[in-house]
Design an enzyme around this catalytic site. Structure first.
Site, PDB file in Angstrom:
ATOM      1  NE  ARG A 161      -4.038  -1.978   0.331  1.00  0.00           N
ATOM      2  CZ  ARG A 161      -4.012  -3.285   0.068  1.00  0.00           C
ATOM      3  NH1 ARG A 161      -2.926  -3.828  -0.476  1.00  0.00           N
ATOM      4  NH2 ARG A 161      -5.057  -4.045   0.320  1.00  0.00           N
ATOM      5  CB  SER A 237      -8.397  -2.320   4.589  1.00  0.00           C
ATOM      6  OG  SER A 237      -8.709  -3.587   4.099  1.00  0.00           O
ATOM      7  CD  GLU A 334      -5.499   0.678   2.771  1.00  0.00           C
ATOM      8  OE1 GLU A 334      -5.190   1.068   1.642  1.00  0.00           O
ATOM      9  OE2 GLU A 334      -6.605   0.177   3.052  1.00  0.00           O
TER      10      GLU A 334
HETATM   11  N1  EPU Z   1     -10.079 -12.101  10.020  1.00  0.00           N
HETATM   12  C1  EPU Z   1     -10.581 -12.081  11.292  1.00  0.00           C
HETATM   13  N2  EPU Z   1     -11.683 -11.315  11.538  1.00  0.00           N
HETATM   14  C2  EPU Z   1     -12.292 -10.599  10.563  1.00  0.00           C
HETATM   15  C3  EPU Z   1     -11.797 -10.625   9.252  1.00  0.00           C
HETATM   16  C4  EPU Z   1     -10.658 -11.388   9.007  1.00  0.00           C
HETATM   17  O1  EPU Z   1     -10.056 -12.725  12.197  1.00  0.00           O
HETATM   18  O2  EPU Z   1     -13.284  -9.912  10.869  1.00  0.00           O
HETATM   19  C5  EPU Z   1      -8.877 -12.888   9.725  1.00  0.00           C
HETATM   20  C6  EPU Z   1      -9.219 -13.973   8.719  1.00  0.00           C
HETATM   21  O3  EPU Z   1      -9.529 -15.148   9.360  1.00  0.00           O
HETATM   22  C7  EPU Z   1      -7.968 -14.098   7.925  1.00  0.00           C
HETATM   23  C8  EPU Z   1      -7.277 -12.774   8.055  1.00  0.00           C
HETATM   24  O4  EPU Z   1      -7.920 -12.071   9.100  1.00  0.00           O
HETATM   25  O5  EPU Z   1      -7.127 -15.050   8.487  1.00  0.00           O
HETATM   26  C9  EPU Z   1      -7.233 -11.999   6.764  1.00  0.00           C
HETATM   27  O6  EPU Z   1      -8.548 -11.595   6.392  1.00  0.00           O
HETATM   28  P1  EPU Z   1      -8.931 -11.251   4.871  1.00  0.00           P
HETATM   29  O7  EPU Z   1      -8.497 -12.354   3.991  1.00  0.00           O
HETATM   30  O8  EPU Z   1     -10.360 -10.864   4.868  1.00  0.00           O
HETATM   31  O9  EPU Z   1      -8.006 -10.034   4.468  1.00  0.00           O
HETATM   32  P2  EPU Z   1      -7.435  -8.762   5.253  1.00  0.00           P
HETATM   33  O10 EPU Z   1      -6.004  -9.025   5.552  1.00  0.00           O
HETATM   34  O11 EPU Z   1      -8.318  -8.395   6.378  1.00  0.00           O
HETATM   35  C10 EPU Z   1      -6.560  -7.628   3.064  1.00  0.00           C
HETATM   36  C11 EPU Z   1      -6.631  -6.301   2.390  1.00  0.00           C
HETATM   37  C12 EPU Z   1      -7.966  -6.107   1.695  1.00  0.00           C
HETATM   38  C13 EPU Z   1      -8.123  -7.223   0.693  1.00  0.00           C
HETATM   39  C14 EPU Z   1      -8.052  -8.548   1.428  1.00  0.00           C
HETATM   40  C15 EPU Z   1      -8.123  -9.736   0.501  1.00  0.00           C
HETATM   41  C16 EPU Z   1      -5.224  -4.797   3.681  1.00  0.00           C
HETATM   42  C17 EPU Z   1      -5.166  -3.637   4.599  1.00  0.00           C
HETATM   43  N3  EPU Z   1      -6.429  -5.240   3.363  1.00  0.00           N
HETATM   44  O12 EPU Z   1      -7.523  -7.643   4.108  1.00  0.00           O
HETATM   45  O13 EPU Z   1      -7.922  -4.885   0.996  1.00  0.00           O
HETATM   46  O14 EPU Z   1      -9.359  -7.114  -0.007  1.00  0.00           O
HETATM   47  O15 EPU Z   1      -6.791  -8.649   2.122  1.00  0.00           O
HETATM   48  O16 EPU Z   1      -6.926  -9.860  -0.166  1.00  0.00           O
HETATM   49  O17 EPU Z   1      -4.179  -5.270   3.236  1.00  0.00           O
HETATM   50  C18 EPU Z   1      -8.413  -2.557   1.185  1.00  0.00           C
HETATM   51  O18 EPU Z   1      -7.195  -2.368   1.117  1.00  0.00           O
HETATM   52  O19 EPU Z   1      -9.242  -1.610   1.295  1.00  0.00           O
HETATM   53  C19 EPU Z   1      -8.899  -3.926   1.202  1.00  0.00           C
HETATM   54  C20 EPU Z   1     -10.183  -4.223   1.372  1.00  0.00           C
END
Ligand code: EPU
Length: 338
Positions: A161, A237, A334
Site C-alpha cells: 500500500r 480496509s 491505511e
Molecule cells: N479475520 C478475522 N476477523 C475478521 C476478518 C478477518 O479474524 O473480521 C482474519 C481472517 O480469518 C484471515 C485474516 O484475518 O485469516 C485476513 O482476512 P482477509 O483475507 O479478509 O483479508 P485482510 O487481511 O483483512 C486484506 C486487504 C484487503 C483485501 C483482502 C483480501 C489490507 C489492509 N487489506 O484484508 O484490501 O481485499 O486482504 O486480499 O491489506 C483494502 O485495502 O481496502 C482492502 C479491502
C-alpha cells in the site's frame, strides 16, 4: 480555461459519505487543462488536492483550495498485452475490460473501488495480487515543472500500500495514465493466482481456474464480506496489516496459537491480519452512535448514518489503543486524511 466550480459539495464524492465542501472543484481531461488549473492555484496561492474515486479518504472538513478531479477515462490496447488506462477509468471497469478480452493479471483485483489513477498510488491489492505486479509505466503530471513525466515501475518504489506517489512525489505528481502489462490467457502459459484464503475453493466450485471464474469468485467473496459503499459509508480496509518482528509474533503465538500470520522479509518479520487483532480484541460489530466496525470484516469502519470525520477518527484511536494494550502491536491507518 477550465472551469472552477465554487463551494462544491464533496459528500457524493467520498465513499465514507462525509459532509465537506471544496472551495473550488476543477476537472481536467488533458495535460493542458491540468496545467491551467495548477497555474491558477499558483497565482491565487490556493492549496490543491487530487480526489479521484474518493474511496480511501477521510474528509476532516471543508477544503480551502481547489479539489482537482481527473475526468479522462479511456482504455486502449497499445501493444500486445499492453493496456493503457487514463486516470479516471473506474478500476473495476478496467478489470472487466481485460477479463472480457482474455487478458490476465487484474482479475484478482476485481471490485476494488476507486479509479485506475489511484492504483499505483496505493499499490492496491487483494487476494494475493497487487497493482505493482502488472504496472509497467506510470504517467504523471509534475506540478512543480508543469511537465508530463513517464516512469517505469522500477522507479515507483512500490511496497505494501505504498509508492513513490505517497512518498517523495506526494503533493507533486498527479497520475494521468497507467500502463499495465497483461498476459493473454489463450497462450496457455498464464499462471492463475488462486492460492489466497478461500479463493481456491470458490474457483473450483465454479469449474476451475479461468479469468472469468476468478473474477466471479473474487466478486462473490468481496460482496459477502465488504459493505457496499452505496449503502453503508466506508473506505475499505481502514488499517494496514502490521508487520511485526518474528520474535514478537512467536511470543503472541504462545498466547494465541490460532493467530494467522504470513512470513515476510525472508522470515525476519510476520504480517499479521489487523482484522484478526481487532476482531480478537472484541471490536467486530461494535456500534457507537453514528460509527461502527463492520460485522463481517473487522478491518472496515463504517458510517452508520451522518458520521463526522472526528467520530470515525475517535473510534479508530480507541481501536488502536486497545489493540496496542492487548497485543503490543501498533496499527497504522491505511486511509488517507484530508
Ligand atoms: N479475520 C478475522 N476477523 C475478521 C476478518 C478477518 O479474524 O473480521 C482474519 C481472517 O480469518 C484471515 C485474516 O484475518 O485469516 C485476513 O482476512 P482477509 O483475507 O479478509 O483479508 P485482510 O487481511 O483483512 C486484506 C486487504 C484487503 C483485501 C483482502 C483480501 C489490507 C489492509 N487489506 O484484508 O484490501 O481485499 O486482504 O486480499 O491489506 C483494502 O485495502 O481496502 C482492502 C479491502
Amino acid at each position: 480555461m477550465t472551469n472552477f466550480s465554487d463551494n462544491f459539495a464533496l459528500r457524493g464524492r467520498n465513499t465514507f459519505g462525509l459532509d465537506a465542501e471544496a472551495r473550488h472543484w476543477a476537472e481536467f481531461r488533458t495535460a493542458a487543462e491540468l496545467r491551467d488549473i495548477l497555474l491558477r492555484c499558483r497565482e491565487q496561492g490556493l492549496p490543491w488536492y487530487v480526489l479521484s474515486g474518493g474511496s480511501n479518504i477521510i474528509l476532516t472538513g471543508n477544503f480551502p483550495g481547489a479539489v482537482i478531479h481527473p475526468a479522462a477515462d479511456g482504455i486502449a490496447l497499445i501493444g500486445p498485452g499492453l493496456v493503457r488506462a487514463e486516470a479516471a477509468v473506474v478500476w473495476d471497469d478496467l478489470v472487466a475490460w481485460s477479463v472480457e478480452r482474455g487478458l490476465g493479471g487484474l482479475e484478482n483485483l476485481s471490485l476494488i473501488p476507486g479509479y485506475a489513477g489511484a492504483a499505483p498510488v496505493q499499490n492496491i491489492g487483494a487476494y494475493g495480487a497487487e497493482a505493482k505486479d502488472t504496472i509497467e509505466t506510470v504517467e504523471y503530471f509534475d506540478a512543480a515543472t508543469l511537465e508530463t513525466v513517464r516512469i517505469p515501475k522500477e522507479a515507483c518504489a512500490f511496497g505494501y500500500r505504498e509508492s513513490v506517489f505517497k512518498g517523495s512525489l506526494k503533493g507533486r505528481a498527479i497520475v494521468t495514465a497507467v500502463e499495465f502489462r497483461l498476459t493473454p490467457e489463450a497462450d496457455g502459459k498464464y499462471a492463475y493466482n488462486i492460492g489466497y484464503g478461500d479463493l481456491h475453493d470458490r474457483v473450483m466450485e465454479l469449474g476451475g481456474p479461468s479469468l472469468r471464474n476468478i473474477r466471479q469468485a473474487v466478486i462473490a467473496i468481496r460482496e459477502a464480506k465488504l459493505p457496499d459503499p452505496a449503502v453503508t459509508g466506508n473506505a475499505g480496509s481502514f488499517f494496514k496489516n502490521p508487520v511485526i518482528p518474528a520474535a514478537q509474533a512467536a511470543e503472541l503465538r504462545e498466547r494465541y496459537p490460532e493467530m494467522p500470520g504470513y512470513a515476510c522479509n525472508g522470515g525476519a518479520a510476520v504480517k499479521v491480519p489487523a482484522a484478526w487483532l481487532i476482531d480478537r480484541a472484541g471490536w467486530k460489530g461494535f456500534r457507537s452512535g453514528t460509527v461502527g466496525v463492520h460485522p463481517k470484516q473487522a478491518l472496515v469502519l463504517i458510517n452508520l448514518g451522518g458520521a463526522t470525520a472526528q467520530e470515525i477518527l475517535n473510534l479508530a484511536r480507541r481501536i488502536i489503543c486497545d489493540v496496542e494494550q492487548k497485543f503490543g502491536v501498533t496499527l497504522s491507518m491505511e486511509v488517507n486524511i484530508l
